[in-house]
Design a protein around this motif. Structure first.
Motif, short mmCIF file in Angstrom:
data_model
loop_
_atom_site.label_atom_id
_atom_site.label_comp_id
_atom_site.label_asym_id
_atom_site.label_seq_id
_atom_site.Cartn_x
_atom_site.Cartn_y
_atom_site.Cartn_z
N ASP A 8 0.85 -1.18 0.00
CA ASP A 8 0.00 0.00 0.00
C ASP A 8 0.89 1.24 0.00
O ASP A 8 1.45 1.63 1.03
N THR A 10 0.12 4.32 -0.33
CA THR A 10 -0.44 5.42 0.45
C THR A 10 -0.04 5.29 1.92
O THR A 10 0.38 6.25 2.56
N ARG A 11 -0.18 4.06 2.45
CA ARG A 11 0.20 3.84 3.85
C ARG A 11 1.69 4.07 4.04
O ARG A 11 2.11 4.64 5.04
N ARG A 12 2.49 3.60 3.08
CA ARG A 12 3.94 3.76 3.18
C ARG A 12 4.30 5.24 3.17
O ARG A 12 5.14 5.70 3.94
N SER A 13 3.65 6.01 2.30
CA SER A 13 3.93 7.44 2.21
C SER A 13 3.55 8.15 3.49
O SER A 13 4.27 9.01 3.99
N ASP A 14 2.40 7.78 4.06
CA ASP A 14 1.95 8.42 5.29
C ASP A 14 2.90 8.09 6.44
O ASP A 14 3.22 8.96 7.27
N LYS A 15 3.36 6.86 6.48
CA LYS A 15 4.32 6.46 7.52
C LYS A 15 5.61 7.27 7.40
O LYS A 15 6.17 7.73 8.40
N SER A 16 6.06 7.48 6.17
CA SER A 16 7.28 8.26 5.95
C SER A 16 7.07 9.72 6.35
O SER A 16 7.93 10.33 6.98
N ARG A 17 5.92 10.25 6.00
CA ARG A 17 5.62 11.65 6.37
C ARG A 17 5.63 11.81 7.88
O ARG A 17 6.20 12.78 8.42
N ARG A 18 4.99 10.89 8.59
CA ARG A 18 4.94 10.97 10.05
C ARG A 18 6.34 10.90 10.64
O ARG A 18 6.66 11.61 11.59
N ALA A 19 7.17 10.04 10.08
CA ALA A 19 8.54 9.91 10.57
C ALA A 19 9.32 11.20 10.32
O ALA A 19 10.11 11.64 11.16
N ARG A 73 -3.24 17.42 15.59
CA ARG A 73 -3.32 16.14 16.29
C ARG A 73 -3.50 16.33 17.79
O ARG A 73 -4.26 15.59 18.44
#
Length: 204
Positions: A8, A10-19, A73
């Protein structure tokens, strides 16, 4: 043979953004804004430098977006809308409540350090300053102005008052005291700002 689901993106990109958000905020808090670099953020987040440059053009852009995300958040975790100004029908109480929440935020190192960094960088970098005002300050000021307009509709504020100017009576002194460290930032201070703004300083 069982077919494995495709990754996924999208999930990978969101995880990277959060990091990346977490890395930018942490580094600014640890080493200060001048020593924070895109390379440092990337290394801390465990991503390639080009991943950051694919989404942002500078470390200031990364920090601004990380700071905005942090505010949203935090507010939602507390069951609040980000930067909401309450309308209970009591203008003074509503303004005091939101300014007290602002005091808490300004005194929280997690917020204070990146906020000061962005404010300072905005004075030197016109684009960062414009983004800081448009994306962070203006939305908050519009909410204050909307609350004052509602107070005008209810008769609690004079009709001839310009809400955009009036809100500066309590917002601007707080910002100046915080930025220049000219005095303590307390609930008593912001409560007094509201009282002076709404009732003036001449004998009643």
């Amino acid at each position: 043979m069982v077919k494995q689901p495709a990754p996924d993106a999208t999930r990978r990109s969101d995880k990277s953004r959060r990091a990346i958000y977490a890395a930018a905020l942490a580094l600014v808090g640890e080493v200060g804004y001048p020593r924070t670099t895109v390379e440092g953020i990337a290394a801390r987040a465990g991503v390639g430098k080009q991943t950051i440059y694919r989404w942002w053009s500078s470390k200031a852009d990364v920090l601004l977006e990380a700071f905005l995300d942090l505010g949203e958040r935090t507010a939602r975790a507390a069951g609040q809308e980000p930067y909401a100004v309450p309308d209970t029908g009591d203008l003074a109480a509503d303004l005091k409540a939101v300014l007290r929440a602002t005091v808490d935020e300004l005194l929280e190192p997690l917020f204070e350090v990146p906020a000061r960094a962005l404010a300072a960088e905005g004075l030197l970098n016109e684009q960062v300053g414009r983004e800081f005002v448009e994306r962070l300050l203006q939305p908050q000021l519009r909410l204050y102005a909307d609350r004052l307009r509602a107070a005008q509709d209810s008769g609690a504020v004079r009709r001839d008052v310009d809400p955009r100017i009036a809100l500066e009576l309590f917002v601007s002194p707080l910002a100046q005291r915080w930025l220049q460290r000219t005095g303590p930032i307390t609930y008593d201070y912001t409560d007094t700002l509201v009282d002076y703004a709404l009732h003036g300083i001449t004998p009643r």
